[in-house]
Design an enzyme around this catalytic site. Sequence first.
Site, PDB file in Angstrom:
ATOM      1  NE  ARG A   1       2.751  57.375  51.042  1.00  0.00           N
ATOM      2  CZ  ARG A   1       3.017  57.042  52.254  1.00  0.00           C
ATOM      3  NH1 ARG A   1       2.398  57.535  53.442  1.00  0.00           N
ATOM      4  NH2 ARG A   1       4.157  56.093  52.547  1.00  0.00           N
TER       5      ARG A   1
ATOM      6  CG  HIS B   1      14.056  47.917  56.528  1.00  0.00           C
ATOM      7  ND1 HIS B   1      15.166  48.533  57.116  1.00  0.00           N
ATOM      8  CD2 HIS B   1      14.335  46.875  56.070  1.00  0.00           C
ATOM      9  CE1 HIS B   1      16.184  47.473  56.986  1.00  0.00           C
ATOM     10  NE2 HIS B   1      15.730  46.729  56.244  1.00  0.00           N
TER      11      HIS B   1
END
Length: 657
Positions: free
Chosen positions: A295, A238
Amino acid sequence: MTRTSFSKILIANRGEIACRIMRTARAQGYRCVAVFSEADRGALHVLQADEAVCIGPPPVRESYLNVDGLLAAAARTGADAVHPGYGFLSENAAFAQAVRDAGLVFIGPDPHSIEQMGNKAAAKRLMLAAGVPCVPGYQGEDQSETMLAQAREIGAPVMVKAAAGGGGRGMRLVDDLAALPAALQAARSEAANAFGSDELILERAVVEPRHVEIQVFADRHGHVIHLGERDCSVQRRHQKVFEEAPSPAVDAALRERMGTAAVAAARAVQYVGAGTVEFLLDRDGRFYFLEMNTRLQVEHPVTECVTGLDLVAWQLAVARGEPLPLRQEEVRLTGHAIEARVYAEDPGHDFLPQSGDIVWWRPPSGDGIRVDHGLREAEPISPYYDPMIAKVVAWGADREEARRRLLAALRGTGVLGIPTNLRFLADACAHPAFASGSTTTAFIAQHFSPVELRAPQSDSRVRALAAALWFDATAYRGPQAGWRSNGPARWPVTVADATQRHPAHVTMQGDGGLLVELDGGARHELRLLDADGPRRSVAIDGVQTSAIAVFAADSLHLALDGIVAAFEDVTQAPPQPQLAAGSSEVIAPMAGRLLKVFVEVGQPVARGQALAVLEAMKMEHQLIARSEGVVEHIGARVGEQVGGRSVIVRIAAAETA
């Protein structure tokens, strides 16, 4: 609105992240302060900064996650702004608020936006209210039996995710609901250790989707735009391996729909600064909100390559209170860019992270090539942090040109001293499915079996070259070493790689060449030609080529034709002692902290039984018994830091225990 000024930026991060932020900040005339743990004292980001402050011991909780230490470093150096980078505290609302409370500028979104998007459960509820498409699932507060009932309602396969984090930690794919309780327990433990929260959510697993994310940017003047998409579908555990912009699966109409949804998501939380809205894209072109990263992203360089923009410069401008320099209709995407993440890891063993010293490092170069890294030769890859070495980015006029350039760059990247994923990256980049642009998140599982992922064993040419180089470098060669009164001497040389010994005999020929005879019958004629530092020209069986050869720490690190191996000279070494028949040792695959031990001395264990859990490089690694028997020895205590290859548990055969 009032403009904000600042002159010195503390970068609350490390490695390539800090180096990347610093590059733009210093170009704009800002002074930069680096922070570092005791493990990073000699790191590149420390050397490149104007000032640097040690903020604690190596563990991240005591250094890079130490908010008080970071704020103290800012006060000590007179920094008036903080850039969190990406990772660590970059999505921590409490940190953003603490920076502001200290009177400093936080170069990132407002704390309330971070908080709203920082929890996957709360974020999904918010997105549903904003009309952003979401994957069906459960994001409620009841974490007990309700989750099992909800999973049955959702149906398998179901994805378990940590509500408070990302990067693959606290994430489990469950194909059989009978395995769900164990998956929930493991995910909670990993999430608690990684993020300080064991809250989980459930989502219906979208089978073989593409992972497509939209780069958004917003200022304090009400402008929110997107800068196109990135395709991040090639992943392992992942976590992303390749990223590219634009996505091969997205046309102009779909880009507009996804971009509109991403902008709506940003507006829903009054977002300011750089952010990424991540979506899953199914086979039918339907997309679903996955999460929002509040971010800058690791993969932002591909967006910079196709837009011609500097996203860190935009972050600084927004932090100063300036409006965005472009409107949506002015954004242009030109060409194609692909990024590959070079990791210290072993693809042949489930991409297991590696730590240790890099003895030789040469980044690639060439037209359309960009390399972001924070690596200094002879600095170790630490077991305390993420094992990414570098990001290699290629831009081209179209996707195929970018892919060809990336493939050449990967093959031209030099890393010796530690296992890496470089060969896998090159193989993946050359794969027809990747070349066609048809990859999904199932790409690695579909096209690379465990056998194919294993690094190629050193072939006879590599072993012969290792024997020849050790022969050339040691006392075997005196002025007359190669000759006896009755002809050329035949010298025994035994080299050993990570798996076994390789006996050989080396004979000097009258023309200065070497004949290397290996056990098993292979014979190769070698000639050692010119050397340019580690790069060595050699002729093997009449074919001239080049190799990289570095002697370091009693090992010869060798790269030839894509095969990388390390060899010791064990000619004079005694045979290695063997364990008693039937006994086995369970060793730490890398340096790390022993998190749990499930057994005790004298306890019978079965093959496949979990013995311990090692925490290293931001992940938990379960150590498994390879044979049945009785626990004879436990080599470390819970909480203790252990070295790579350390014996954690020794198991004696039942009949000898």
